[in-house]
Design an enzyme around this catalytic site. Structure first.
Site, mmCIF file in Angstrom:
data_model
loop_
_atom_site.group_PDB
_atom_site.id
_atom_site.type_symbol
_atom_site.label_atom_id
_atom_site.label_comp_id
_atom_site.label_asym_id
_atom_site.label_seq_id
_atom_site.Cartn_x
_atom_site.Cartn_y
_atom_site.Cartn_z
ATOM 1 N N SER A 128 0.849 -1.188 0.000
ATOM 2 C CA SER A 128 0.000 0.000 0.000
ATOM 3 C C SER A 128 0.885 1.239 0.000
ATOM 4 O O SER A 128 2.111 1.147 0.007
ATOM 5 C CB SER A 128 -0.889 0.015 1.248
ATOM 6 O OG SER A 128 -0.090 0.324 2.379
ATOM 7 N N LYS A 129 0.224 2.383 0.028
ATOM 8 C CA LYS A 129 0.914 3.678 0.035
ATOM 9 C C LYS A 129 1.977 3.759 1.146
ATOM 10 O O LYS A 129 2.991 4.428 0.989
ATOM 11 C CB LYS A 129 -0.112 4.800 0.250
ATOM 12 C CG LYS A 129 -0.734 5.262 -1.041
ATOM 13 C CD LYS A 129 -0.268 6.679 -1.361
ATOM 14 C CE LYS A 129 -0.322 7.020 -2.815
ATOM 15 N NZ LYS A 129 0.869 6.660 -3.580
ATOM 16 N N ARG A 130 1.681 3.091 2.249
ATOM 17 C CA ARG A 130 2.618 3.129 3.384
ATOM 18 C C ARG A 130 4.014 2.663 2.987
ATOM 19 O O ARG A 130 5.006 2.998 3.613
ATOM 20 C CB ARG A 130 2.133 2.192 4.506
ATOM 21 C CG ARG A 130 1.034 2.722 5.371
ATOM 22 C CD ARG A 130 0.722 1.714 6.460
ATOM 23 N NE ARG A 130 0.361 0.407 5.892
ATOM 24 C CZ ARG A 130 1.055 -0.711 6.068
ATOM 25 N NH1 ARG A 130 2.140 -0.709 6.801
ATOM 26 N NH2 ARG A 130 0.643 -1.842 5.515
ATOM 27 N N GLY A 153 5.611 3.423 0.384
ATOM 28 C CA GLY A 153 6.278 4.355 -0.538
ATOM 29 C C GLY A 153 5.570 4.382 -1.876
ATOM 30 O O GLY A 153 4.388 4.049 -1.966
#
Ligand code: GLU
Length: 498
Positions: free
Chosen positions: A255-257, A259
């Protein structure tokens, strides 16, 4: 492959967000499969979710795929024999197939309201049962159905699922079978008349003569529903190959977490399409020759085989991607990197936005000089800063020390004097001048080169001076947005600042 059954595959994104690592890998594996067997790769847009689909996402995904070089021969923007390729342009077809299933009693009208279904679902969950449609409207007598339709009661269209087992042989996961009760009766058309994903997908894959459906394993449970819809249409389903989920380095779903994950972002940061394709291909697939890691798209395409796709989750490792990008940057000549690097240089005010032969020939060599130090192209302008020399505050302590001893200063001053007397500076004349400084001062080795480097760059270490000096000299004569100081002038400036 059998010429009577040519490979036809599709990438079928929903334009509800940016293309990310997961769905681009799906696109890639489809493209590879088609390419390997001389098949057809087509692009279909699944935009039936009116609330979440946006034209800008469609535009972006077309741009991203084109940038990656995943070219398709049929699809939304180029038509083809089996179009249209955007689902909202295909509603007549879905309606026709829905009417057929209804007429053959393979589907039925369900009058249950959303509230009713929600309540049933709540009770099932309370009893710790898997929520599924109970079949209340399966057997409403035809007269009653007609009456309710005439009255204008809203209804959905549901597939009449047969009892028994439904299964398919997945090319990655193997045979997967379930009891059809687990599927219950999937909705094909919603009460507002809009067709559902599973229904559209089957009608489209059928009419577009798709031979292999390659997609993420999140769709495994849909596949049983889809196989039952094929059965109801008396059609042969395509082969299925589901790709395992991609996880982040911490083992959590990517996910976005973790990067950057969208292609648009990778592009903006100066990753090369070759590197991304190389990296994504190895997320779940491995080449037949062990340990081969750096592969060009065409090489991957020649070797690609679904039999070598693993079913265990793949781990997305940004550090490995950076390594691969660095490797691809170093393999690619500066002149070929320039078109992709130009926006970064232009944004940094170092190159004009428009190509020009003299400047470009120079810029390609500048890139060759500094590219070994970058992971992505957006880091190039900063590295190219060495051509402009430091401002006096940027002279590093090592360079300062080298220019502060009487011996070092003597070498540097002698060098600068000779530079000032010289005309155009090539690698040869630079070498000759260094030889003259050596003869005049009696210094050699580090005692000779260190002060020269310090005087020219204000740094204790850096790129090869025999390449850098002629580039600075040539750059000083080019009409660049930010002028490159001639070597003698910049060395003089540095010496004065120490
Ligand atoms: N629109 C679906 C998705 O983006 C496609 C699924 C499929 O390939 O059938 O997940």
């Amino acid at each position: 492959m059998n010429p009577d059954h040519p490979i036809r595959v599709r990438f079928a994104p929903s334009p509800t967000g940016f293309l990310h690592v997961g769905n681009v890998r799906t696109a890639l594996f489809n493209w590879l499969l088609a390419g390997r067997h001389g098949g057809t790769f087509l692009l279909r847009v699944e935009d039936t979710d009116a609330e979440r689909s946006e034209p800008r996402y469609e535009r972006q995904l077309v741009e991203d795929l084109a940038w990656l070089g995943l070219d398709w021969s049929e699809g939304i923007d180029r038509g083809g024999e089996y179009g249209p390729y955007r689902q909202t342009d295909r509603y007549d077809l879905y309606r026709r197939y829905a009417a057929r299933l209804l007429a053959e009693d393979r589907a039925y009208r369900c009058f249950c309201s959303a509230e009713e279904l929600e309540e049933a679902r709540r009770l099932q969950l309370e009893r710790r049962e898997t929520p599924r449609y109970g079949g209340k409207c399966r057997h409403i007598p035809p007269d009653e159905v007609r009456e309710r339709v005439d009255r204008g009661d809203p209804y959905t269209l549901r597939l009449r699922v047969r009892p028994g087992i439904v299964g398919f042989d997945d090319l990655v996961f193997g045979r997967i079978e379930i009891e059809t009760v687990q599927v219950s009766d999937p909705v094909l058309v919603r009460s507002d008349g809009s067709p559902t994903y599973n229904f559209c997908c089957v009608v489209d894959d059928l009419l577009m003569r798709i031979s292999h459906v390659v997609r993420g394993d999140g769709h495994l449970s849909n596949t049983h529903r889809q196989v039952l819809i094929y059965e109801a249409l008396a059609a042969e389903p395509p082969r299925f190959a589901h790709l395992s989920t991609i996880l982040g380095p911490d083992g959590q779903k990517l996910s976005k977490r973790h990067g950057a994950t969208s292609i648009e972002e990778f592009r903006r940061r100066g990753y090369l399409p070759e590197a991304l394709i190389n990296y994504l291909a190895l997320l779940g697939w491995s080449p037949p020759v062990d340990g081969q890691e750096i592969l060009a798209p065409a090489e991957i395409r020649e070797q690609f085989d679904l039999a070598r796709v693993q079913k265990s989750p793949a781990i997305f490792d940004p550090a490995k991607l950076d390594w691969m990008n660095r490797t691809w940057i170093n393999r690619t000549p500066g002149a070929d990197l320039l078109p992709r690097a130009r926006p970064f240089f232009t944004a940094a005010g170092l190159l004009p936005a428009e190509p020009s032969p003299a400047i470009d020939a120079w810029a390609g060599r500048v890139i060759d000089l500094v590219k070994t130090h970058v992971d992505h192209l957006d880091q190039l302008p900063e590295e190219a800063g060495v051509l402009y020399g430091p401002d006096p505050a940027g002279i590093d302590p090592d360079a300062r020390a080298a220019l502060s001893t009487p011996e070092g200063r003597e070498v540097a001053l002698d060098f600068v004097r000779r530079l000032e007397e010289e005309g155009a500076l090539g690698a040869d004349s630079y070498r000759r001048i260094v030889g003259e400084v050596k003869a005049a001062t009696g210094r050699k080795g580090r005692h000779l080169y260190h002060p020269i480097r310090a005087a020219l760059t204000g740094r204790g270490s850096g790129p090869d001076l025999e390449t850098l000096v002629p580039l600075c000299d040539e750059g000083a004569r080019l009409p660049l947005p930010r002028p490159v100081p001639p070597p003698a002038a910049r060395a003089r400036r540095i010496l004065e600042a120490v």
